[in-house]
Scaffold this motif. Structure first.
Motif, PDB file in Angstrom:
ATOM      1  N   ASP A 145       0.740  -1.211  -0.088  1.00 58.84           N
ATOM      2  CA  ASP A 145      -0.063   0.000   0.185  1.00 58.84           C
ATOM      3  C   ASP A 145       0.954   1.292  -0.025  1.00 58.84           C
ATOM      4  O   ASP A 145       0.470   2.538  -0.537  1.00 58.84           O
ATOM      5  CB  ASP A 145      -0.834   0.050   1.180  1.00 58.84           C
ATOM      6  N   LYS A 146       2.077   1.223   0.488  1.00 61.36           N
ATOM      7  CA  LYS A 146       2.947   2.316   0.596  1.00 61.36           C
ATOM      8  C   LYS A 146       3.874   2.837  -0.508  1.00 61.36           C
ATOM      9  O   LYS A 146       4.090   3.769  -0.647  1.00 61.36           O
ATOM     10  CB  LYS A 146       3.678   2.047   1.921  1.00 61.36           C
ATOM     11  N   ASN A 147       3.924   1.591  -1.138  1.00 66.15           N
ATOM     12  CA  ASN A 147       4.892   2.032  -2.560  1.00 66.15           C
ATOM     13  C   ASN A 147       4.282   1.541  -3.874  1.00 66.15           C
ATOM     14  O   ASN A 147       5.009   1.456  -4.660  1.00 66.15           O
ATOM     15  CB  ASN A 147       6.027   1.262  -2.230  1.00 66.15           C
ATOM     16  N   ARG A 148       2.923   1.428  -3.886  1.00 63.10           N
ATOM     17  CA  ARG A 148       2.329   1.242  -5.220  1.00 63.10           C
ATOM     18  C   ARG A 148       2.380   1.935  -6.207  1.00 63.10           C
ATOM     19  O   ARG A 148       2.709   1.756  -7.665  1.00 63.10           O
ATOM     20  CB  ARG A 148       0.840   0.962  -5.056  1.00 63.10           C
ATOM     21  N   GLY A 149       2.490   3.387  -6.038  1.00 65.95           N
ATOM     22  CA  GLY A 149       2.667   4.253  -7.208  1.00 65.95           C
ATOM     23  C   GLY A 149       4.259   4.235  -7.743  1.00 65.95           C
ATOM     24  O   GLY A 149       4.461   4.139  -8.964  1.00 65.95           O
ATOM     25  N   LEU A 242     -10.333   8.100 -20.383  1.00 66.22           N
ATOM     26  CA  LEU A 242     -10.244   9.425 -20.403  1.00 66.22           C
ATOM     27  C   LEU A 242      -8.995   9.618 -19.645  1.00 66.22           C
ATOM     28  O   LEU A 242      -8.414  10.566 -19.924  1.00 66.22           O
ATOM     29  CB  LEU A 242     -11.617  10.111 -20.083  1.00 66.22           C
ATOM     30  N   MET A 243      -8.872   9.297 -18.410  1.00 61.58           N
ATOM     31  CA  MET A 243      -7.762   9.413 -17.538  1.00 61.58           C
ATOM     32  C   MET A 243      -6.549   9.234 -18.314  1.00 61.58           C
ATOM     33  O   MET A 243      -5.548   9.776 -17.994  1.00 61.58           O
ATOM     34  CB  MET A 243      -8.172   8.739 -16.244  1.00 61.58           C
ATOM     35  N   SER A 244      -6.441   8.225 -19.137  1.00 66.58           N
ATOM     36  CA  SER A 244      -5.315   7.689 -19.763  1.00 66.58           C
ATOM     37  C   SER A 244      -4.887   8.431 -21.009  1.00 66.58           C
ATOM     38  O   SER A 244      -4.141   8.257 -21.721  1.00 66.58           O
ATOM     39  CB  SER A 244      -5.333   6.198 -20.237  1.00 66.58           C
ATOM     40  N   VAL A 350      -1.030   5.187 -13.561  1.00 67.23           N
ATOM     41  CA  VAL A 350      -0.962   3.551 -13.758  1.00 67.23           C
ATOM     42  C   VAL A 350      -1.531   3.010 -12.323  1.00 67.23           C
ATOM     43  O   VAL A 350      -2.337   2.115 -12.459  1.00 67.23           O
ATOM     44  CB  VAL A 350       0.363   3.340 -13.933  1.00 67.23           C
ATOM     45  N   ALA A 351      -0.999   3.421 -11.262  1.00 71.39           N
ATOM     46  CA  ALA A 351      -1.631   2.884  -9.977  1.00 71.39           C
ATOM     47  C   ALA A 351      -2.998   3.259  -9.753  1.00 71.39           C
ATOM     48  O   ALA A 351      -3.871   2.361  -9.235  1.00 71.39           O
ATOM     49  CB  ALA A 351      -0.644   3.545  -8.700  1.00 71.39           C
TER      50      ALA A 351
END
Length: 436
Positions: A145-149, A242-244, A350-351
């Protein structure tokens, strides 16, 4: 397992899974970069503009196959597992690459030449439809959860290595071969090298371990259940597409289209455009993990919203500045600025896209949203930008295409992030209402 061992194990997983992503981007980038040579070899026309537009249309056709690949291959990956599915996508990608590498020119086999090239591109597009999504979901599921990005940012990070490698290879070819030699047969060398890399990537992919998230699922959905869930969550897929939009548009503008734009519109040398693209790849490689890290610290929404607003209000002035005073240094500064947009945004996006997709159909949902964006925005970028310049006579107008994509991404980011009520927004979950 101690901390160092865990980090090493994670690094090996990232390397093994992103190797195929490297090949995907390498092949797509080569086709765009060598578009003028491929146009002359396979799509013969007395009018250079018509020939180039035909080639860019084939380039876009590969992207139009991505949604189909996302649906069918994505469903396969969600059903049988990440590891098996990613080996299948690599196999299809390899066949498409071999087609483009070895097909004789139009003068040798006539109309069969462009037909075979189109088939090769369609195969590449079909496999690519789930390649990026499959890799992204794999990385998201092995992250915490802390490093997914940060972890998921390496999905695109591997693609930047491909951009740098292909650009340096092209620069070398243009120094050892004449322009005529590159146009006649030299452009095939990078594609041939891609064929030689394929066996190594197969070895990497075969050593992949299945993710714990997938193994923890007691029941895996059938294809019918997957399609029904995706249809029930069409709003999430549409918003994800649309976000992509900004990611795919900005990336293909500063890499694939730049080589043609710098040479044909700005009348710069091929070597200048290649060196600029190398710098873009390195810049992207730096900003991608920075975007992921920042989003892990402050949340996804501030990064996504801030970057899209900056793109909307500054793209045209920056590109106009370049057009009004063309130089290699100004080209570098302009591309570095757009690279900052791409890296920070994509490192976060992406995350975010992985987190909003329903767990049971995570791969097909992510892949379909991203593939639709790649088809509509990314694949159309060379065509749209070439058309705008040709019909307006204003070399700054490609900025409007970037701004349009940024507006789409801003609105969808606000919608998806607003819908999230999670205490920890970076945890994989279903932060918007999901229908099963």
């Amino acid at each position: 397992m101690d901390s160092n061992s865990k980090h090493w194990a994670t690094f090996k997983k990232i390397l093994n899974v992103t190797s195929g992503n490297f090949l995907e981007q390498y092949d797509f980038f080569l086709f765009g970069f060598y578009a003028t040579y491929i146009a002359a070899k396979f799509f013969h026309s007395e009018n250079e503009y018509v020939s180039l537009m035909m080639t860019f249309t084939v380039f876009a056709a590969g992207f139009l196959m991505r949604p189909l690949g996302a649906i069918f291959l994505g469903a396969y990956v969600d059903k049988v597992g990440r590891r098996k599915g990613l080996i299948v996508t690599l196999s299809l990608m390899a066949i498409g690459t071999i087609f483009i590498t070895f097909v004789p020119g139009y003068e040798t086999i006539g109309i069969l030449a462009p037909i075979l090239v189109v088939i090769g591109r369609l195969l590449q597009g079909f496999s690519a439809g789930v390649e990026s999504g499959g890799v992204s979901i794999y990385l998201a599921e092995i992250a915490t959860d802390k490093n997914r990005g940060f972890i998921t940012s390496w999905q695109s990070g591997s693609q930047q290595i491909a951009v740098v490698f292909a650009s340096l290879l092209g620069y070398w070819l243009n120094t050892v071969l004449t322009h005529a030699q590159v146009g006649e047969w030299g452009w095939r060398i990078p594609f041939f090298i891609g064929c030689l890399i394929i066996p190594l990537i197969f070895i990497f992919r075969r050593t992949l371990e299945e993710t714990e998230d997938f193994k923890a699922q007691k029941n895996h959905p059938t294809s019918k259940e997957i399609f029904r869930t995706i249809l029930g969550n069409w709003r999430i897929v549409l918003a994800g597409m649309l976000m992509s939009a900004m990611t795919t548009t900005t990336f293909y503008f500063i890499t694939v289209y730049t080589t043609v734009y710098a040479k044909r519109t700005l009348e710069m040398s091929v070597t200048d455009s290649l060196l600029a693209t190398v710098c873009v790849g390195l810049s992207n490689f730096f900003w991608l993990p920075m975007g992921g890290l920042l989003s892990d610290k402050i949340g996804r929404r501030p990064v996504l919203v801030g970057i899209t607003i900056l793109c909307i209000f500054t793209s045209y002035p920056v590109l106009s500045w370049l057009v009004n005073d063309v130089s290699f240094s100004h080209l570098l500064i302009t591309l570095a600025y757009f690279s900052f947009f791409f890296g920070m945004y994509n490192g976060t996006m992406v995350a975010t896209l992985a987190e909003v997709m329903p767990k049971r159909v995570r791969t097909v949902g992510f892949s379909l949203a991203f593939s639709l964006a790649a088809a509509i925005f990314g694949g159309m970028t060379p065509i749209a930008c070439t058309f705008l310049v040709e019909h307006t006579g204003n070399a700054s107008t490609p900025a409007f295409w970037l701004m349009f994509a940024a507006v789409c991404s801003l609105l969808s980011s606000l919608y998806l992030c607003h819908s999230s009520k999670q205490k920890h927004p970076d945890a994989i979950a279903e932060p918007v209402k999901v229908r099963t």
